[in-house]
Scaffold this motif. Sequence first.
Motif, PDB file in Angstrom:
ATOM      1  N   GLU A 133    -173.979  -2.652  20.788  1.00  0.00           N
ATOM      2  CA  GLU A 133    -172.877  -3.023  19.900  1.00  0.00           C
ATOM      3  C   GLU A 133    -172.905  -2.204  18.615  1.00  0.00           C
ATOM      4  O   GLU A 133    -171.876  -1.734  18.140  1.00  0.00           O
ATOM      5  N   SER A 134    -174.089  -2.023  18.060  1.00  0.00           N
ATOM      6  CA  SER A 134    -174.241  -1.245  16.834  1.00  0.00           C
ATOM      7  C   SER A 134    -173.773   0.202  17.038  1.00  0.00           C
ATOM      8  O   SER A 134    -173.015   0.748  16.235  1.00  0.00           O
ATOM      9  N   LEU A 135    -174.208   0.812  18.149  1.00  0.00           N
ATOM     10  CA  LEU A 135    -173.831   2.195  18.442  1.00  0.00           C
ATOM     11  C   LEU A 135    -172.343   2.316  18.766  1.00  0.00           C
ATOM     12  O   LEU A 135    -171.682   3.276  18.352  1.00  0.00           O
ATOM     13  N   LEU A 136    -171.819   1.339  19.497  1.00  0.00           N
ATOM     14  CA  LEU A 136    -170.399   1.377  19.874  1.00  0.00           C
ATOM     15  C   LEU A 136    -169.494   1.225  18.655  1.00  0.00           C
ATOM     16  O   LEU A 136    -168.433   1.863  18.568  1.00  0.00           O
ATOM     17  N   LEU A 137    -169.910   0.404  17.697  1.00  0.00           N
ATOM     18  CA  LEU A 137    -169.142   0.274  16.449  1.00  0.00           C
ATOM     19  C   LEU A 137    -169.130   1.594  15.678  1.00  0.00           C
ATOM     20  O   LEU A 137    -168.124   1.956  15.058  1.00  0.00           O
ATOM     21  N   ALA A 138    -170.249   2.335  15.738  1.00  0.00           N
ATOM     22  CA  ALA A 138    -170.307   3.657  15.095  1.00  0.00           C
ATOM     23  C   ALA A 138    -169.375   4.643  15.799  1.00  0.00           C
ATOM     24  O   ALA A 138    -168.686   5.442  15.142  1.00  0.00           O
ATOM     25  N   VAL A 139    -169.340   4.590  17.121  1.00  0.00           N
ATOM     26  CA  VAL A 139    -168.453   5.457  17.900  1.00  0.00           C
ATOM     27  C   VAL A 139    -166.990   5.147  17.571  1.00  0.00           C
ATOM     28  O   VAL A 139    -166.164   6.057  17.407  1.00  0.00           O
ATOM     29  N   MET A 140    -166.657   3.860  17.454  1.00  0.00           N
ATOM     30  CA  MET A 140    -165.285   3.451  17.124  1.00  0.00           C
ATOM     31  C   MET A 140    -164.894   3.913  15.718  1.00  0.00           C
ATOM     32  O   MET A 140    -163.746   4.274  15.470  1.00  0.00           O
ATOM     33  N   LEU A 177    -157.824  16.734  21.509  1.00  0.00           N
ATOM     34  CA  LEU A 177    -158.811  17.694  22.002  1.00  0.00           C
ATOM     35  C   LEU A 177    -160.237  17.176  21.815  1.00  0.00           C
ATOM     36  O   LEU A 177    -161.072  17.257  22.722  1.00  0.00           O
ATOM     37  N   VAL A 178    -160.506  16.635  20.602  1.00  0.00           N
ATOM     38  CA  VAL A 178    -161.846  16.132  20.295  1.00  0.00           C
ATOM     39  C   VAL A 178    -162.167  14.886  21.106  1.00  0.00           C
ATOM     40  O   VAL A 178    -163.250  14.765  21.696  1.00  0.00           O
ATOM     41  N   MET A 179    -161.224  13.951  21.149  1.00  0.00           N
ATOM     42  CA  MET A 179    -161.450  12.682  21.849  1.00  0.00           C
ATOM     43  C   MET A 179    -160.819  12.708  23.246  1.00  0.00           C
ATOM     44  O   MET A 179    -160.014  11.831  23.599  1.00  0.00           O
ATOM     45  N   ASN A 180    -161.187  13.723  24.037  1.00  0.00           N
ATOM     46  CA  ASN A 180    -160.690  13.751  25.415  1.00  0.00           C
ATOM     47  C   ASN A 180    -161.477  12.744  26.261  1.00  0.00           C
ATOM     48  O   ASN A 180    -162.474  12.178  25.809  1.00  0.00           O
ATOM     49  N   HIS A 181    -161.010  12.551  27.499  1.00  0.00           N
ATOM     50  CA  HIS A 181    -161.596  11.491  28.334  1.00  0.00           C
ATOM     51  C   HIS A 181    -163.086  11.735  28.601  1.00  0.00           C
ATOM     52  O   HIS A 181    -163.886  10.790  28.619  1.00  0.00           O
ATOM     53  N   ARG A 182    -163.470  12.989  28.761  1.00  0.00           N
ATOM     54  CA  ARG A 182    -164.875  13.314  29.036  1.00  0.00           C
ATOM     55  C   ARG A 182    -165.766  12.932  27.853  1.00  0.00           C
ATOM     56  O   ARG A 182    -166.830  12.328  28.034  1.00  0.00           O
ATOM     57  N   VAL A 183    -165.321  13.276  26.642  1.00  0.00           N
ATOM     58  CA  VAL A 183    -166.095  12.950  25.437  1.00  0.00           C
ATOM     59  C   VAL A 183    -166.190  11.436  25.261  1.00  0.00           C
ATOM     60  O   VAL A 183    -167.271  10.905  24.952  1.00  0.00           O
ATOM     61  N   CYS A 184    -165.070  10.739  25.450  1.00  0.00           N
ATOM     62  CA  CYS A 184    -165.058   9.272  25.320  1.00  0.00           C
ATOM     63  C   CYS A 184    -166.043   8.628  26.285  1.00  0.00           C
ATOM     64  O   CYS A 184    -166.804   7.726  25.906  1.00  0.00           O
ATOM     65  N   THR A 185    -166.028   9.098  27.530  1.00  0.00           N
ATOM     66  CA  THR A 185    -166.938   8.554  28.548  1.00  0.00           C
ATOM     67  C   THR A 185    -168.394   8.807  28.178  1.00  0.00           C
ATOM     68  O   THR A 185    -169.255   7.927  28.324  1.00  0.00           O
ATOM     69  N   GLN A 186    -168.681  10.023  27.682  1.00  0.00           N
ATOM     70  CA  GLN A 186    -170.050  10.357  27.288  1.00  0.00           C
ATOM     71  C   GLN A 186    -170.530   9.506  26.116  1.00  0.00           C
ATOM     72  O   GLN A 186    -171.679   9.038  26.098  1.00  0.00           O
ATOM     73  N   LEU A 187    -169.647   9.289  25.115  1.00  0.00           N
ATOM     74  CA  LEU A 187    -170.017   8.486  23.942  1.00  0.00           C
ATOM     75  C   LEU A 187    -170.289   7.031  24.332  1.00  0.00           C
ATOM     76  O   LEU A 187    -171.260   6.426  23.867  1.00  0.00           O
ATOM     77  N   VAL A 188    -169.454   6.486  25.202  1.00  0.00           N
ATOM     78  CA  VAL A 188    -169.632   5.096  25.636  1.00  0.00           C
ATOM     79  C   VAL A 188    -170.883   4.961  26.510  1.00  0.00           C
ATOM     80  O   VAL A 188    -171.674   4.020  26.336  1.00  0.00           O
ATOM     81  N   THR A 189    -171.057   5.904  27.434  1.00  0.00           N
ATOM     82  CA  THR A 189    -172.244   5.874  28.303  1.00  0.00           C
ATOM     83  C   THR A 189    -173.524   5.973  27.473  1.00  0.00           C
ATOM     84  O   THR A 189    -174.499   5.249  27.712  1.00  0.00           O
ATOM     85  N   GLY A 190    -173.503   6.862  26.477  1.00  0.00           N
ATOM     86  CA  GLY A 190    -174.654   6.993  25.583  1.00  0.00           C
ATOM     87  C   GLY A 190    -174.938   5.715  24.816  1.00  0.00           C
ATOM     88  O   GLY A 190    -176.093   5.300  24.677  1.00  0.00           O
ATOM     89  N   SER A 191    -173.878   5.063  24.329  1.00  0.00           N
ATOM     90  CA  SER A 191    -174.037   3.807  23.583  1.00  0.00           C
ATOM     91  C   SER A 191    -174.672   2.719  24.449  1.00  0.00           C
ATOM     92  O   SER A 191    -175.507   1.943  23.978  1.00  0.00           O
ATOM     93  N   TRP A 192    -174.280   2.672  25.728  1.00  0.00           N
ATOM     94  CA  TRP A 192    -174.788   1.644  26.636  1.00  0.00           C
ATOM     95  C   TRP A 192    -176.219   1.912  27.085  1.00  0.00           C
ATOM     96  O   TRP A 192    -176.985   0.973  27.306  1.00  0.00           O
ATOM     97  N   THR A 193    -176.590   3.196  27.232  1.00  0.00           N
ATOM     98  CA  THR A 193    -177.855   3.513  27.909  1.00  0.00           C
ATOM     99  C   THR A 193    -178.989   3.964  26.982  1.00  0.00           C
ATOM    100  O   THR A 193    -180.154   3.815  27.342  1.00  0.00           O
ATOM    101  N   ILE A 194    -178.662   4.510  25.819  1.00  0.00           N
ATOM    102  CA  ILE A 194    -179.705   5.140  24.993  1.00  0.00           C
ATOM    103  C   ILE A 194    -180.785   4.156  24.535  1.00  0.00           C
ATOM    104  O   ILE A 194    -181.953   4.525  24.375  1.00  0.00           O
ATOM    105  N   GLY A 195    -180.411   2.890  24.370  1.00  0.00           N
ATOM    106  CA  GLY A 195    -181.376   1.913  23.874  1.00  0.00           C
ATOM    107  C   GLY A 195    -182.175   1.204  24.951  1.00  0.00           C
ATOM    108  O   GLY A 195    -183.165   0.519  24.644  1.00  0.00           O
ATOM    109  N   ILE A 196    -181.785   1.364  26.218  1.00  0.00           N
ATOM    110  CA  ILE A 196    -182.415   0.586  27.296  1.00  0.00           C
ATOM    111  C   ILE A 196    -183.926   0.819  27.391  1.00  0.00           C
ATOM    112  O   ILE A 196    -184.707  -0.142  27.338  1.00  0.00           O
ATOM    113  N   PRO A 197    -184.405   2.078  27.533  1.00  0.00           N
ATOM    114  CA  PRO A 197    -185.865   2.256  27.651  1.00  0.00           C
ATOM    115  C   PRO A 197    -186.636   1.811  26.405  1.00  0.00           C
ATOM    116  O   PRO A 197    -187.740   1.264  26.511  1.00  0.00           O
TER     117      PRO A 197
END
Length: 317
Positions: free
Chosen positions: A117-124, A140-160
Amino acid sequence: MQHQEKPPEDNLTALMEFVLLGFADMPHLQWFLFGLFLIIYIIILMSNGTIFLITKMDPALQSPMYFYLANFSFLEICYVSATLPKMLMNLGTQRRRISLVACATQMCFALIFGGTESLLLAVMAYDRYVAICNPLHYPLVMNHRVCTQLVTGSWTIGIPVMIELTYQIFSLPFCGSKQINHFFCDTLTILRLACGDTFLNEVLVYILVVLFVMVPFLLILGSYTKIVSIILKLSSATSQARTFSTCSSHLMVVVVFFASAIITYLRPNTRHSEGTDKVISLLYTILIPMLNPMIYSLRNKDVIMALRRVLCKLFTH
């Protein structure tokens, strides 16, 4: 040779269990609290679920901002489901026990969803910064690929990291009281029950708070500093109000979430703070998930119009 007597099974179970006190200090309000939190849980599931569905179904809500909002709404459902069902079960049955494995699992998921949630709020916040400060390059900056990468990173980076923190905390010996003065297995509350040396664990907690709370908060602060400076340069008050309205909903959620998280984890730790911890924890675990859909829908004409279109389709077919 004498064989050592096998301990009774109940005693073995007792060693592997904690007691979640929750709101046991208010015995006459248990059923009232059960009803209240059950209604809140249903509201959270239905309202966030509705936001998630309409942002996926309505063609007008396919911009990056609503892609992030859909993920945020789904995250709120996950976050509240990590803590509230167990609290409802405890209030309804008055059986407040929780096994060590269940407690560790609950803590791990709460940490993962809180960090996300903390990371996703920063992305938003970054999304609003690009949209307002660099609108020509926004698609151009917020294309679908970048959006997907930012959201995926927010969800997964903290897991380990959160799994490792949970493992380190529950590797400590618990030889004293097994009573958790909270409504869920919170990190600092569990550390207070450990009878070993918890210094390194506490240092690890504060490092993660800096990385997953303070750093995103400072990035959000930087984004909004730039946004405000751009808004103040706009010629008319109408333009200023219209531009600020696109990020005011997000700003309200940011203030409540980060203020409550910072107060909980960075204020001096005293033995009198446990009651305060429970109240503040209600803000970021229950209040924000409940208010999130109201804040975003009532202050957003696109969401309201999309909801009307979906309802019209449902009732006309």
